[in-house]
Design a protein around this motif. Sequence first.
Motif, short mmCIF file in Angstrom:
data_model
loop_
_atom_site.label_atom_id
_atom_site.label_comp_id
_atom_site.label_asym_id
_atom_site.label_seq_id
_atom_site.Cartn_x
_atom_site.Cartn_y
_atom_site.Cartn_z
N ASN A 109 0.86 -1.20 0.21
CA ASN A 109 0.10 -0.08 -0.10
C ASN A 109 0.83 1.21 0.05
O ASN A 109 0.67 2.28 -0.68
N PHE A 110 1.93 1.22 0.85
CA PHE A 110 2.90 2.41 0.84
C PHE A 110 3.47 2.42 -0.46
O PHE A 110 3.55 3.59 -1.03
N ARG A 111 3.98 1.61 -0.95
CA ARG A 111 4.70 1.90 -2.48
C ARG A 111 3.64 2.34 -3.51
O ARG A 111 3.94 3.33 -4.23
N THR A 112 2.57 1.82 -3.47
CA THR A 112 1.34 2.33 -4.23
C THR A 112 1.31 3.70 -4.00
O THR A 112 1.24 4.66 -4.83
N ASP A 113 1.08 4.39 -2.81
CA ASP A 113 0.59 5.79 -2.38
C ASP A 113 2.00 6.66 -2.79
O ASP A 113 1.67 7.53 -3.20
N ALA A 114 3.34 6.21 -2.33
CA ALA A 114 4.41 6.85 -2.52
C ALA A 114 4.51 7.11 -3.96
O ALA A 114 4.84 8.17 -4.26
N LEU A 115 4.52 6.25 -4.76
CA LEU A 115 4.87 6.36 -6.06
C LEU A 115 3.59 7.19 -6.91
O LEU A 115 3.92 8.04 -7.73
N ARG A 116 2.32 7.17 -6.47
CA ARG A 116 1.38 8.12 -6.85
C ARG A 116 1.64 9.32 -6.54
O ARG A 116 1.59 10.33 -7.24
#
Length: 88
Positions: free
Chosen positions: A74-81
């Motif tokens: 979830n963090f990866r998805t949010d951070a990349l966005r």
Amino acid sequence: MTLIVICGATATGKSDLAVALAEKLGGQIINADSMQLYKGMDIGTAKPDAETLAKAPHHLIDITSPEQPYSAANFRTDALRLMADISE
């Protein structure tokens, strides 16, 4: 886009440095502390206070409750966005 990553041990001044750099460079801060993203977990997490939050845009702070699942994925998805949004 230039990405600056500040990492280190607890209580070494990472947050103060991040805010100072964000102010000087016109940057934004994406929180990577695993506890600061939870609402209501203000004690023991060194979460930035309102004055600090006002100095530079902060992201991924107080975004979910401790009862909700939130993973590294979830963090990866949010951070990349966020990085894409900020760089636009």
